[in-house]
Design a protein around this motif. Structure first.
Motif, PDB file in Angstrom:
ATOM      1  N   LEU A  46       1.143  -1.225   0.059  1.00 23.34           N
ATOM      2  CA  LEU A  46      -0.053   0.206   0.065  1.00 23.34           C
ATOM      3  C   LEU A  46       0.822   1.166   0.022  1.00 23.34           C
ATOM      4  O   LEU A  46       2.040   1.237   0.477  1.00 23.34           O
ATOM      5  N   GLN A  47       0.038   2.362  -0.362  1.00 26.66           N
ATOM      6  CA  GLN A  47       0.863   3.588  -0.355  1.00 26.66           C
ATOM      7  C   GLN A  47       0.758   4.179   1.309  1.00 26.66           C
ATOM      8  O   GLN A  47       1.824   4.562   1.715  1.00 26.66           O
ATOM      9  N   PHE A  48      -0.180   3.977   1.932  1.00 28.94           N
ATOM     10  CA  PHE A  48      -0.403   3.935   2.972  1.00 28.94           C
ATOM     11  C   PHE A  48      -1.794   3.192   3.728  1.00 28.94           C
ATOM     12  O   PHE A  48      -2.381   2.814   2.754  1.00 28.94           O
ATOM     13  N   GLY A  49      -1.883   2.906   4.880  1.00 27.55           N
ATOM     14  CA  GLY A  49      -3.134   1.992   5.331  1.00 27.55           C
ATOM     15  C   GLY A  49      -3.314   2.529   6.934  1.00 27.55           C
ATOM     16  O   GLY A  49      -3.815   3.484   6.989  1.00 27.55           O
ATOM     17  N   VAL A  50      -3.105   1.415   7.510  1.00 31.04           N
ATOM     18  CA  VAL A  50      -3.578   1.528   9.051  1.00 31.04           C
ATOM     19  C   VAL A  50      -2.717   2.618   9.663  1.00 31.04           C
ATOM     20  O   VAL A  50      -1.677   2.800   9.263  1.00 31.04           O
ATOM     21  N   GLY A  51      -3.415   3.304  10.501  1.00 35.36           N
ATOM     22  CA  GLY A  51      -2.949   4.630  10.933  1.00 35.36           C
ATOM     23  C   GLY A  51      -3.435   5.949  10.130  1.00 35.36           C
ATOM     24  O   GLY A  51      -3.182   6.821  10.972  1.00 35.36           O
ATOM     25  N   GLU A  52      -3.777   5.654   9.019  1.00 40.47           N
ATOM     26  CA  GLU A  52      -4.316   7.041   8.220  1.00 40.47           C
ATOM     27  C   GLU A  52      -5.760   6.820   8.201  1.00 40.47           C
ATOM     28  O   GLU A  52      -6.433   6.178   8.882  1.00 40.47           O
ATOM     29  N   ASP A  53      -6.405   7.903   7.793  1.00 39.18           N
ATOM     30  CA  ASP A  53      -7.796   8.052   7.437  1.00 39.18           C
ATOM     31  C   ASP A  53      -8.393   7.045   6.554  1.00 39.18           C
ATOM     32  O   ASP A  53      -9.640   6.590   6.722  1.00 39.18           O
ATOM     33  N   ALA A  54      -7.614   6.608   5.718  1.00 40.34           N
ATOM     34  CA  ALA A  54      -8.116   5.505   4.878  1.00 40.34           C
ATOM     35  C   ALA A  54      -6.867   4.854   4.154  1.00 40.34           C
ATOM     36  O   ALA A  54      -5.645   5.229   4.600  1.00 40.34           O
ATOM     37  N   SER A  55      -7.020   3.910   3.569  1.00 40.18           N
ATOM     38  CA  SER A  55      -5.938   3.142   2.859  1.00 40.18           C
ATOM     39  C   SER A  55      -5.844   3.698   1.468  1.00 40.18           C
ATOM     40  O   SER A  55      -6.812   4.052   0.766  1.00 40.18           O
ATOM     41  N   ALA A  56      -4.676   3.648   0.682  1.00 39.59           N
ATOM     42  CA  ALA A  56      -4.316   4.127  -0.715  1.00 39.59           C
ATOM     43  C   ALA A  56      -3.589   3.036  -1.394  1.00 39.59           C
ATOM     44  O   ALA A  56      -2.610   2.577  -0.681  1.00 39.59           O
ATOM     45  N   ARG A  57      -3.754   2.795  -2.617  1.00 39.39           N
ATOM     46  CA  ARG A  57      -3.104   1.481  -3.378  1.00 39.39           C
ATOM     47  C   ARG A  57      -2.876   2.155  -4.604  1.00 39.39           C
ATOM     48  O   ARG A  57      -3.917   2.495  -5.337  1.00 39.39           O
ATOM     49  N   VAL A  58      -1.773   2.226  -5.385  1.00 38.95           N
ATOM     50  CA  VAL A  58      -1.821   2.293  -6.852  1.00 38.95           C
ATOM     51  C   VAL A  58      -2.152   1.259  -7.648  1.00 38.95           C
ATOM     52  O   VAL A  58      -2.053   0.268  -7.406  1.00 38.95           O
ATOM     53  N   ILE A  59      -3.054   1.678  -8.421  1.00 41.75           N
ATOM     54  CA  ILE A  59      -3.966   0.529  -9.394  1.00 41.75           C
ATOM     55  C   ILE A  59      -3.374   0.776 -11.029  1.00 41.75           C
ATOM     56  O   ILE A  59      -3.758  -0.452 -11.742  1.00 41.75           O
ATOM     57  N   ALA A  60      -2.981   1.673 -11.238  1.00 47.99           N
ATOM     58  CA  ALA A  60      -2.577   1.850 -12.489  1.00 47.99           C
ATOM     59  C   ALA A  60      -1.326   3.038 -12.573  1.00 47.99           C
ATOM     60  O   ALA A  60      -1.209   3.947 -11.466  1.00 47.99           O
ATOM     61  N   ASP A  61      -0.784   3.419 -13.621  1.00 53.64           N
ATOM     62  CA  ASP A  61       0.236   4.280 -13.730  1.00 53.64           C
ATOM     63  C   ASP A  61      -0.542   5.808 -13.504  1.00 53.64           C
ATOM     64  O   ASP A  61      -1.149   6.191 -14.224  1.00 53.64           O
ATOM     65  N   GLY A  62      -0.085   6.200 -12.262  1.00 51.61           N
ATOM     66  CA  GLY A  62      -0.497   7.711 -11.907  1.00 51.61           C
ATOM     67  C   GLY A  62      -1.814   7.695 -11.160  1.00 51.61           C
ATOM     68  O   GLY A  62      -2.633   8.830 -11.153  1.00 51.61           O
ATOM     69  N   LEU A  63      -2.406   6.696 -10.947  1.00 46.48           N
ATOM     70  CA  LEU A  63      -3.959   6.463 -10.386  1.00 46.48           C
ATOM     71  C   LEU A  63      -3.806   5.600  -9.094  1.00 46.48           C
ATOM     72  O   LEU A  63      -3.232   4.459  -9.160  1.00 46.48           O
ATOM     73  N   SER A  64      -4.600   6.018  -8.122  1.00 37.14           N
ATOM     74  CA  SER A  64      -4.613   5.346  -6.811  1.00 37.14           C
ATOM     75  C   SER A  64      -6.016   5.469  -6.549  1.00 37.14           C
ATOM     76  O   SER A  64      -7.008   6.061  -6.787  1.00 37.14           O
ATOM     77  N   VAL A  65      -6.362   4.023  -5.871  1.00 40.58           N
ATOM     78  CA  VAL A  65      -7.684   3.738  -5.233  1.00 40.58           C
ATOM     79  C   VAL A  65      -7.669   3.981  -3.814  1.00 40.58           C
ATOM     80  O   VAL A  65      -6.723   3.592  -3.134  1.00 40.58           O
ATOM     81  N   VAL A  66      -8.556   4.811  -3.178  1.00 38.11           N
ATOM     82  CA  VAL A  66      -8.550   4.763  -1.900  1.00 38.11           C
ATOM     83  C   VAL A  66      -9.746   4.150  -1.235  1.00 38.11           C
ATOM     84  O   VAL A  66     -10.923   4.161  -1.765  1.00 38.11           O
ATOM     85  N   SER A  67      -9.674   3.286  -0.199  1.00 38.40           N
ATOM     86  CA  SER A  67     -10.771   2.804   0.404  1.00 38.40           C
ATOM     87  C   SER A  67     -10.932   2.900   2.013  1.00 38.40           C
ATOM     88  O   SER A  67      -9.670   3.095   2.597  1.00 38.40           O
ATOM     89  N   THR A  68     -12.303   2.981   2.498  1.00 37.83           N
ATOM     90  CA  THR A  68     -12.323   3.126   4.009  1.00 37.83           C
ATOM     91  C   THR A  68     -13.652   2.723   4.301  1.00 37.83           C
ATOM     92  O   THR A  68     -14.458   2.573   3.440  1.00 37.83           O
ATOM     93  N   ILE A  69     -13.678   2.681   5.515  1.00 36.57           N
ATOM     94  CA  ILE A  69     -15.142   2.281   6.133  1.00 36.57           C
ATOM     95  C   ILE A  69     -15.321   3.034   7.665  1.00 36.57           C
ATOM     96  O   ILE A  69     -14.289   3.337   8.340  1.00 36.57           O
ATOM     97  N   ASP A  70     -16.656   3.584   7.899  1.00 34.62           N
ATOM     98  CA  ASP A  70     -16.899   4.216   8.659  1.00 34.62           C
ATOM     99  C   ASP A  70     -18.329   4.323   9.280  1.00 34.62           C
ATOM    100  O   ASP A  70     -19.229   4.461   8.329  1.00 34.62           O
ATOM    101  N   PHE A  71     -18.749   3.941  10.293  1.00 35.25           N
ATOM    102  CA  PHE A  71     -20.186   4.021  10.859  1.00 35.25           C
ATOM    103  C   PHE A  71     -20.184   4.297  12.367  1.00 35.25           C
ATOM    104  O   PHE A  71     -19.130   4.177  12.868  1.00 35.25           O
TER     105      PHE A  71
END
Length: 342
Positions: A46-71
């Motif tokens: 991951l670009q970053f994950g636990v400890g940040e507000d969300a996780s980020a992962r590079v899925i293509a050149d120059g593009l990242s996907v961010v995922s999180t959950i909150d309730f």
């Protein structure tokens, strides 16, 4: 709970002992839990994950996907508004990382059996809020639960160059906040204003409690998407202000970046300071829990003029609230209290 024969609608907040983001596990307990299960270190995938507000992962050149959950549990009795707040709060974690494109929302909803009729209104609130954020509700999961809960899983994309994380704050950065503080005392007063403490509540503040609560609701249902889009070209780091309060979230940023944070200005919803002092929430100390609060953004000094112009052009509220230093930890130093009205 409502008495038998009482024809008023059941109050969502009566079914939970903790409300909104105040139901979050404390920072110390959370840190200990993550350490115990081996999730306190960076994950190379991951670009970053636990400890940040969300996780980020590079899925293509120059593009990242961010995922999180909150309730969380309800902070207001109106089911529709509960849904709107919950959606804005959940998406805010993605916005805090600079992501807002292709927003996909999966609903998490839990209600006591006697409140299942409220499900439609909660879900309508979520759908409307997600639509306002130019996202789509793609499904979700609904359960029976003793305490009402609502929120969701959020997935969004962003150019990798615009990804923000708390660990990138640098000394001499200025700190900005994009919403005033005070949602916890505002909504706490609303819940008890008609009870045995109603007279005390009314005498505590010169403003009507309903007016204060209405303003808090307006801020909680304002998505942080516009703030993120206006800020992400200039900010070096960001987090959103939620259950840990302003000072608690600032501590996270300081620890993750290995810097100090000095807070000197506290914008608060007019009337909430006195209510906080009555309830002991610690608003003036930055300790009061916020629900669907604003973004705390670190901006290099040389970028502040352009940053402020960008937020002003987007009609986004902002205040300069402090700075990043070479010290450690987060402190509030002789703060100026600004009462924000309307």
């Amino acid at each position: 709970m409502s008495d038998a024969g009482d024809d008023r609608s059941p109050a969502l907040t009566e079914y939970a002992e903790l409300h909104g983001c105040s139901c979050k596990v404390g920072q110390a307990e959370l840190d200990s839990l993550l350490t115990d299960v081996g999730l306190s270190e960076a994950q190379e995938e991951l670009q970053f994950g636990v400890g940040e507000d969300a996780s980020a992962r590079v899925i293509a050149d120059g593009l990242s996907v961010v995922s999180t959950i909150d309730f969380f549990t309800p902070i207001i009795d109106d089911p529709y508004e509960f849904g709107r707040i919950a959606a804005c709060n959940a998406a805010s974690d993605a916005f805090a990382t600079g992501a807002g494109d292709d927003l996909t929302f999966l609903v998490v909803l839990g209600l006591p059996q006697e409140l299942t009729d409220a499900a439609t209104d909660v879900l309508c609130g979520i759908v409307d809020a997600v639509d306002d954020m130019e996202g789509v509700v793609a499904g979700g999961h609904t359960i029976m639960n003793p305490w009402p809960i609502a929120g969701g899983s959020v997935i969004a994309t962003t150019p990798s160059e615009h990804v923000l994380q708390t660990s990138d704050a640098s000394p001499s950065d200025r700190l900005y906040l994009t919403k005033p503080l005070g949602t916890q005392p505002a909504m706490g007063a609303l819940r008890v204003r008609d009870g045995e403490f109603g007279e005390t509540i009314a005498e505590t503040t010169a403003r009507p409690v309903q007016d204060i609560a209405d303003e808090a609701l307006a801020w909680m249902t304002t998505p942080n998407r516009d703030a993120m889009l206006a800020a992400r070209e200039y900010a070096t780091a960001a987090t959103d202000i939620t259950g840990f309060g302003l000072l608690g979230q600032a501590r996270v940023l300081a620890e993750n970046a290995g810097v100090g944070v000095e807070l000197t200005h506290l914008p608060i919803i007019d009337g909430t300071l006195e209510l906080s002092q009555l309830f002991g929430y610690g608003l003036e100390d930055g300790e009061s829990a916020e629900t669907s609060g604003g973004l705390l953004l670190a901006v290099p000094d040389r970028q502040t003029d352009a940053f402020e112009s960008s937020l002003s052009d987007a009609n986004v509220f902002y205040r300069h609230v402090g700075r990043v230093t070479t010290d450690s930890g987060a402190t509030i130093v002789d703060p100026t209290i600004e009462r924000v009205h309307g």
